[in-house]
Design a protein around this motif. Sequence first.
Motif, PDB file in Angstrom:
ATOM      1  N   ASP A  84      -1.001   5.200  -7.112  1.00  0.00           N
ATOM      2  CA  ASP A  84      -1.860   4.136  -7.641  1.00  0.00           C
ATOM      3  C   ASP A  84      -2.981   3.785  -6.654  1.00  0.00           C
ATOM      4  O   ASP A  84      -3.480   2.663  -6.656  1.00  0.00           O
ATOM      5  CB  ASP A  84      -1.012   2.898  -7.949  1.00  0.00           C
ATOM      6  N   LEU A  85      -3.340   4.749  -5.792  1.00  0.00           N
ATOM      7  CA  LEU A  85      -4.404   4.508  -4.822  1.00  0.00           C
ATOM      8  C   LEU A  85      -5.614   5.409  -5.054  1.00  0.00           C
ATOM      9  O   LEU A  85      -6.366   5.704  -4.128  1.00  0.00           O
ATOM     10  CB  LEU A  85      -3.874   4.714  -3.387  1.00  0.00           C
ATOM     11  N   ASP A 116      -7.485  10.130  -4.005  1.00  0.00           N
ATOM     12  CA  ASP A 116      -7.116  10.550  -2.646  1.00  0.00           C
ATOM     13  C   ASP A 116      -6.309   9.434  -1.989  1.00  0.00           C
ATOM     14  O   ASP A 116      -6.811   8.704  -1.126  1.00  0.00           O
ATOM     15  CB  ASP A 116      -8.379  10.852  -1.829  1.00  0.00           C
ATOM     16  N   PRO A 117      -5.041   9.282  -2.371  1.00  0.00           N
ATOM     17  CA  PRO A 117      -4.247   8.151  -1.873  1.00  0.00           C
ATOM     18  C   PRO A 117      -4.067   8.157  -0.367  1.00  0.00           C
ATOM     19  O   PRO A 117      -3.998   7.103   0.264  1.00  0.00           O
ATOM     20  CB  PRO A 117      -2.902   8.314  -2.601  1.00  0.00           C
ATOM     21  N   GLY A 118      -3.975   9.356   0.244  1.00  0.00           N
ATOM     22  CA  GLY A 118      -3.797   9.426   1.688  1.00  0.00           C
ATOM     23  C   GLY A 118      -4.963   8.800   2.432  1.00  0.00           C
ATOM     24  O   GLY A 118      -4.774   7.978   3.341  1.00  0.00           O
ATOM     25  N   LYS A 119      -6.183   9.172   2.050  1.00  0.00           N
ATOM     26  CA  LYS A 119      -7.368   8.615   2.709  1.00  0.00           C
ATOM     27  C   LYS A 119      -7.491   7.122   2.446  1.00  0.00           C
ATOM     28  O   LYS A 119      -7.860   6.348   3.341  1.00  0.00           O
ATOM     29  CB  LYS A 119      -8.627   9.334   2.232  1.00  0.00           C
ATOM     30  N   TRP A 158       0.819  -1.212   0.000  1.00  0.00           N
ATOM     31  CA  TRP A 158       0.000   0.000   0.000  1.00  0.00           C
ATOM     32  C   TRP A 158       0.854   1.264   0.000  1.00  0.00           C
ATOM     33  O   TRP A 158       0.529   2.239  -0.673  1.00  0.00           O
ATOM     34  CB  TRP A 158      -0.942  -0.005   1.201  1.00  0.00           C
ATOM     35  N   VAL A 159       1.939   1.247   0.752  1.00  0.00           N
ATOM     36  CA  VAL A 159       2.840   2.408   0.766  1.00  0.00           C
ATOM     37  C   VAL A 159       3.460   2.610  -0.616  1.00  0.00           C
ATOM     38  O   VAL A 159       3.571   3.739  -1.109  1.00  0.00           O
ATOM     39  CB  VAL A 159       3.927   2.237   1.837  1.00  0.00           C
ATOM     40  N   LEU A 163      -5.278   0.620   6.073  1.00  0.00           N
ATOM     41  CA  LEU A 163      -4.545   0.243   7.286  1.00  0.00           C
ATOM     42  C   LEU A 163      -5.505  -0.036   8.437  1.00  0.00           C
ATOM     43  O   LEU A 163      -5.307  -0.975   9.214  1.00  0.00           O
ATOM     44  CB  LEU A 163      -3.560   1.345   7.668  1.00  0.00           C
ATOM     45  N   GLY A 164      -6.554   0.772   8.548  1.00  0.00           N
ATOM     46  CA  GLY A 164      -7.545   0.524   9.591  1.00  0.00           C
ATOM     47  C   GLY A 164      -8.274  -0.786   9.385  1.00  0.00           C
ATOM     48  O   GLY A 164      -8.491  -1.556  10.334  1.00  0.00           O
TER      49      GLY A 164
END
Length: 208
Positions: A29-30, A33-36, A21-22, A42-43
């Motif tokens: 490639d996420l 909004d890759p941060g969200k 994921w990182v 992760l949650g």
Amino acid sequence: MRYRLWRVAVFLAALVPPSLWVYQAWIFDLGPDPGKTLVDRLGLGALWLLLITLGMTPLQKLTGWGGWIAVRRQLGLWCFAYVVFHISAYAVFLLGLDLGQLAKDLSKRPYIIVGALAFFMLLVLAVTSNRYSIRKLGRRWKQLHRLVYLILGLALLHMLWVVRADMAEWAGYAIAGSALFALRLPVISRRLKRPVPGPAEKMTKRFQ
């Protein structure tokens, strides 16, 4: 150390998802909004690991194989690590390390407070997940670690607020958690097949 290859395999399996994921976030490639997306994954990964950890004891009772119990503590610590990654990603990508924004989020999103309570309880379990604590606390150690079911309830409540638009997904996790809790009730736990333990299984009782 018994079950060495099994322990290594579990360690690597738990390490792969956050690493992937990182990397996906790094190459954008996420999604938009890759941060969200990273925070959410992760949650969710932490919830998966919590459920898997709770499934180790029933699996040991059903199969008689001590390997399930041998990796239970490792899985619990990986669950805690995922939660730490989840909080860290939230602080960096969604808050921008702005404590003022955190105060606003707490007033608008009470599920953050619920998640924080679950985190601090999980922190207590992680800190006491060692042989010294088991010896020092004695019977109280098991009583303390029953907090894991309260943690699961808080995690599910936290998720319920986050994914209100997808109740079907949440219901699946809630049913799985309820089933695992039911399996620990004495009236049901006694009915699980409990093979006579061999030498290998007897050695793993110190992890229980």
